[in-house]
Design an enzyme around this catalytic site. Sequence first.
Site, short mmCIF file in Angstrom:
data_model
loop_
_atom_site.label_atom_id
_atom_site.label_comp_id
_atom_site.label_asym_id
_atom_site.label_seq_id
_atom_site.Cartn_x
_atom_site.Cartn_y
_atom_site.Cartn_z
N ASP A 1 35.47 42.25 40.19
CA ASP A 1 34.85 41.90 38.91
C ASP A 1 33.37 41.60 39.08
O ASP A 1 32.65 41.44 38.08
CB ASP A 1 35.56 40.69 38.28
CG ASP A 1 35.58 39.47 39.20
OD1 ASP A 1 36.22 39.58 40.27
OD2 ASP A 1 34.99 38.44 38.88
N GLY B 1 33.82 35.22 30.75
CA GLY B 1 34.11 33.85 30.39
C GLY B 1 32.91 33.07 29.93
O GLY B 1 33.07 32.06 29.23
N ARG C 1 31.71 46.46 34.83
CA ARG C 1 32.14 46.19 36.20
C ARG C 1 33.37 47.03 36.53
O ARG C 1 34.05 47.53 35.63
CB ARG C 1 32.50 44.71 36.34
CG ARG C 1 31.37 43.77 35.89
CD ARG C 1 31.96 42.54 35.17
NE ARG C 1 30.91 41.68 34.65
CZ ARG C 1 30.32 40.72 35.36
NH1 ARG C 1 30.71 40.49 36.60
NH2 ARG C 1 29.37 39.99 34.84
N ASP D 1 34.47 26.12 29.78
CA ASP D 1 33.53 25.79 28.71
C ASP D 1 32.48 26.87 28.48
O ASP D 1 31.69 26.79 27.54
CB ASP D 1 32.86 24.44 28.97
CG ASP D 1 32.13 24.37 30.32
OD1 ASP D 1 31.81 25.44 30.88
OD2 ASP D 1 31.90 23.26 30.81
#
Length: 447
Positions: A191, A23, A121, A56
């Site tokens: 993760d 992200g 991961r 963001d």
Amino acid sequence: MDPYSMCYGGHQFGNWAGQLGDGRAINLGEIINNRNEHWTLQLKGAGATPYSRNADGLAVLRSSIREFLCSEAMHFLGIPTTRALSLVSTGESVVRDMFYDGHPKNEPGAVVCRVSPSFLRFGNFELLTARGETDLLQQLIDFTIRTDFSHMGKPSTTTYLKWFSEVCQTTAEMIVHWMRVGFVHGVMNTDNMSILGLTIDYGPYGWLENFDPDWTPNTTDSHGRRYCYKNQPHIGQWNLLQLANSIYPVINDAAPLQECLNLYNDTFQKGWNEMMAHKLGFTSFEPRTDDRLISELTDILQLVETDMTIFFRNLSRLNITSDKQETTALLSPLLDAYYQPEQLSEEYKIRIGEWLQSYVRRSSREKLSGNDRSDRMNRVNPKYVLRNYIAQLAIDKAEKGDASMVSELLDIFRHPYDEQPENEQFAEKRPEWARNRPGCSMLSCSS
């Protein structure tokens, strides 16, 4: 450069969470250095990626300083980890609700460039299996073996099992190191587990101040304590089980995968025994005596508020030339480890006195000189660890435009096993003002 981000999923706090990231991580590219080592350079907090969902993709200065300092501190402690190459303040504000309590505020933004041979991961493999993309899963496994496990030879079912076995071993070895120094990762979701057995994603981490096996640095985990200090070995195996489930479609045989998971148990237990023996200054683990000695010590350390780092470091100062010493003399080098030494009860003194007498008798069998014993112990018991309150002091200054303490701490933690008399204040117990202050005790996942 050929920048890219990766798509992965994961189990968060024991539940499948679906697709999660990258992200806010952007791989700039991959390089081969002059030692023929393969490295990936990755920016964390540089902005949105295709996998940012509704976020963001940015990071704030406080979390970036914590990752920058801790990944380097862990490296110099001898713990497998990703590295931090640089930390840059962006000059922009980022809105974050630090404790998820409805009070967001503007914070200074920053970007860390971190470095690792690979950022793959467990969750990269899990997501493909969850989506039923078995062909792509096999391509990813083959790529991983060719790139980061080339010593295993050409990809095949046999190689896949050798690969998973090595992942189980390196994960166990990493967690043994965590336990050695009292490090608590705080968010061991799948993760956040590296396929290379590296410590990755420094979020709400912390070091045990007082020896409390139930302690977690993560406010989100404060009720269930799934990721507390004592649970880390078990969670490591649980996460590996999820990885085993994800690669099962390309192996189609559960038995050898279970054997690898059993190897994790064996590797961790052997590593734990050897590690604790070395912390106590023994050249090797003797099951007949050391099991009981270690078990009794971990029980005693929980009876009163005892700083783990200082206790083991100062244990090297104990006089082991005679087992006829009074408890007061034996206990004297350890008093700095107690948060309230004046409140030690007579009952406690009797119990730890008996342990210390047993420890002296066991130590005397090692036939080591005082200096050899001390040097041996001080190579595994650090003097300096990145306590949360110390990191927060550097953050407080940096948020006011003074980054000098970040550089100062970086230099200190490059030599965590050295005495460094000029930096003694950074080896002291957590001060009382830091006991419950935000950022100095527990932290949230917010960044």
